[in-house]
Motif scaffolding. Sequence first.
Motif, short mmCIF file in Angstrom:
data_model
loop_
_atom_site.label_atom_id
_atom_site.label_comp_id
_atom_site.label_asym_id
_atom_site.label_seq_id
_atom_site.Cartn_x
_atom_site.Cartn_y
_atom_site.Cartn_z
N ASP B 50 0.87 -1.18 0.00
CA ASP B 50 0.00 0.00 0.00
C ASP B 50 0.90 1.23 0.00
OD1 ASP B 50 -3.03 0.99 1.15
OD2 ASP B 50 -1.32 2.32 1.51
N ALA B 51 0.76 2.07 -1.02
CA ALA B 51 1.68 3.20 -1.19
C ALA B 51 1.62 4.17 -0.03
CB ALA B 51 1.38 3.91 -2.50
N GLU B 52 0.43 4.38 0.51
CA GLU B 52 0.28 5.35 1.59
C GLU B 52 0.96 4.84 2.86
OE1 GLU B 52 -3.39 7.66 3.75
OE2 GLU B 52 -3.67 6.91 1.71
N ILE B 53 0.76 3.56 3.17
CA ILE B 53 1.39 2.99 4.36
C ILE B 53 2.90 2.91 4.15
CG2 ILE B 53 1.48 1.00 5.90
CD1 ILE B 53 -1.39 0.35 5.02
N LEU B 86 19.49 0.08 6.45
CA LEU B 86 18.11 0.53 6.25
C LEU B 86 17.14 -0.64 6.14
CD1 LEU B 86 18.75 3.43 3.71
CD2 LEU B 86 18.04 3.64 6.10
N TYR B 87 17.60 -1.76 5.58
CA TYR B 87 16.69 -2.88 5.33
C TYR B 87 15.98 -3.35 6.59
CZ TYR B 87 14.75 -7.27 3.77
OH TYR B 87 13.87 -8.29 3.51
N PRO B 88 16.71 -3.73 7.68
CA PRO B 88 15.99 -4.25 8.85
C PRO B 88 15.08 -3.21 9.50
CG PRO B 88 18.33 -3.97 9.34
CD PRO B 88 18.16 -3.76 7.87
N VAL B 89 15.50 -1.95 9.47
CA VAL B 89 14.66 -0.91 10.07
C VAL B 89 13.36 -0.78 9.29
CG1 VAL B 89 14.54 1.53 10.70
CG2 VAL B 89 16.72 0.34 10.85
N ALA B 90 13.50 -0.67 7.97
CA ALA B 90 12.30 -0.53 7.13
C ALA B 90 11.41 -1.78 7.23
CB ALA B 90 12.72 -0.31 5.67
N LYS B 91 12.04 -2.93 7.26
CA LYS B 91 11.27 -4.18 7.35
C LYS B 91 10.46 -4.22 8.65
CE LYS B 91 11.91 -9.16 7.86
NZ LYS B 91 12.90 -10.25 7.98
N ASN B 92 11.11 -3.90 9.76
CA ASN B 92 10.41 -3.96 11.05
C ASN B 92 9.26 -2.96 11.12
OD1 ASN B 92 11.89 -6.05 12.14
ND2 ASN B 92 13.50 -4.70 12.87
N ALA B 98 1.93 -3.23 8.79
CA ALA B 98 1.05 -4.22 8.16
C ALA B 98 0.12 -4.84 9.20
CB ALA B 98 1.88 -5.30 7.49
N ARG B 99 0.67 -5.12 10.38
CA ARG B 99 -0.17 -5.68 11.45
C ARG B 99 -1.22 -4.68 11.90
NH1 ARG B 99 4.87 -8.26 14.38
NH2 ARG B 99 4.91 -10.28 13.35
N LYS B 100 -0.76 -3.42 12.06
CA LYS B 100 -1.67 -2.38 12.52
C LYS B 100 -2.82 -2.19 11.54
CE LYS B 100 -1.54 2.54 13.67
NZ LYS B 100 -0.70 3.74 13.60
N ARG B 102 -3.78 -4.41 9.48
CA ARG B 102 -4.27 -5.75 9.12
C ARG B 102 -3.97 -6.09 7.67
NH1 ARG B 102 -6.77 -7.75 13.27
NH2 ARG B 102 -7.81 -6.41 14.77
N ARG B 103 -2.82 -5.61 7.19
CA ARG B 103 -2.34 -6.01 5.86
C ARG B 103 -1.11 -6.85 6.10
NH1 ARG B 103 -4.29 -2.33 1.79
NH2 ARG B 103 -5.43 -0.67 2.79
N PHE B 104 -1.32 -8.10 6.38
CA PHE B 104 -0.22 -8.98 6.73
C PHE B 104 0.68 -9.21 5.51
CE2 PHE B 104 -1.42 -9.89 10.93
CZ PHE B 104 -2.80 -9.80 10.95
N PRO B 105 1.95 -9.50 5.79
CA PRO B 105 2.85 -9.78 4.69
C PRO B 105 2.26 -10.86 3.78
CG PRO B 105 4.08 -9.62 6.71
CD PRO B 105 2.63 -9.54 7.08
N ILE B 106 2.58 -10.73 2.55
CA ILE B 106 1.97 -11.58 1.54
C ILE B 106 2.11 -13.07 1.85
CG2 ILE B 106 4.03 -11.62 0.12
CD1 ILE B 106 2.12 -11.36 -2.26
N SER B 107 1.04 -13.79 1.70
CA SER B 107 1.10 -15.23 1.96
C SER B 107 1.54 -15.96 0.70
CB SER B 107 -0.27 -15.73 2.40
OG SER B 107 -1.19 -15.55 1.36
N ASP B 108 1.91 -17.20 0.89
CA ASP B 108 2.52 -17.94 -0.21
C ASP B 108 1.53 -18.35 -1.29
OD1 ASP B 108 4.82 -17.64 1.08
OD2 ASP B 108 4.89 -19.67 1.91
N ASP B 109 0.24 -18.30 -0.98
CA ASP B 109 -0.72 -18.80 -1.95
C ASP B 109 -1.38 -17.68 -2.76
OD1 ASP B 109 -3.41 -19.39 0.44
OD2 ASP B 109 -2.04 -17.74 0.13
N VAL B 110 -0.84 -16.47 -2.66
CA VAL B 110 -1.41 -15.36 -3.43
C VAL B 110 -1.04 -15.52 -4.91
CG1 VAL B 110 -1.25 -12.88 -3.83
CG2 VAL B 110 -1.42 -13.75 -1.52
#
Lengths: 147, 192
Positions: B50-53, B86-92, B98-100, B102-110
Amino acid sequence: MNEADQENDLPRRIAERLAARENAVTVVTPHVDAVIKRSAAEHFAGRASPARVAAEPRRIRRAVPRRWAVGAAAAAVLITLLVIRPAGELGRAPVLTDDFDGSGRVDILDAFAMARTRAADPAQIDQADIDALAARIVSVQAGTRTL
Amino acid sequence: MADSSDRPSDDELVEACNHADADAATRAFEALYRRHRNYVLRVAMRYVRDAEIAADVLQQTFTYLLELFPPTGKGFQLTARMTTYLYPVAKNFAISAARKHRRFPISDDVVLDDLPGAPPARSEVESDDLDRALARLGADRREILTLRFVDDLSLEEIAQALEIPLGTVKSRLHLAIKALREDPKIKDLFDQ
């Protein structure tokens, strides 16, 4: 490339597909740029700059007499009450995130202002940001929505 | 880490943020931001879609970085590529966002063709097979592949970015490629 490297290499086709999936295209808005710029300026403001350090002794030598200081303080309070207070109400207006030129409205002049800034210093602004702002403005105006 | 052009390197910019006067430090930080903002956005988009998030994550990431520099922080020493930090900071921040939202990281079956950025398929069947094979890898192995072959990080840098042992990186990378190599639908790509 040795055998171990070859074993751990990825065919270009797979790498391209992975990149397409993981590198979704998005655009940084001028609003985020402005927030970061302001935050950096505020964060580092506590440090002495050469200009400020050089000016410091002069300010000490030109110490203002206390009587004048009291008068100046009173004048400052009066100005605050008469002038700045009404302006503060304007400050509570919603912030227009794309208002690059600070005119209080978002229009194509903001995109022109960004383009001029980029022409002066290409490192300041990405062309993609200008294009994105122009696209947003055009789409809003096409919808006859007034900002 | 040094740039081939005459523009300041990340090392020099970080050094300016650590020690330079207010104006120079501000300019240096802005330069770091402009140089790496797109990378941080891409990392964020991998998790939030999501671009805004993602823009919020970008702001949080650089605000965090800013706080590392004096006067609030003790300073920051760049001993690897900036993206490694930057990677781990941005990832965390992205996972939290995403949790906040409710956009969880992409699941494997998408179905990957629904995702942004997927180019037109060269061959429909083959691209579908490729997407399914990548999805079947699992998030951990796919992350290693992405860092290695998309972000172009070295194995040591990946270990640092993910805060895991180098041996684990090598193992995950090897198993990821082995899984793709053994996938009957796409194994021919390894012979081309």
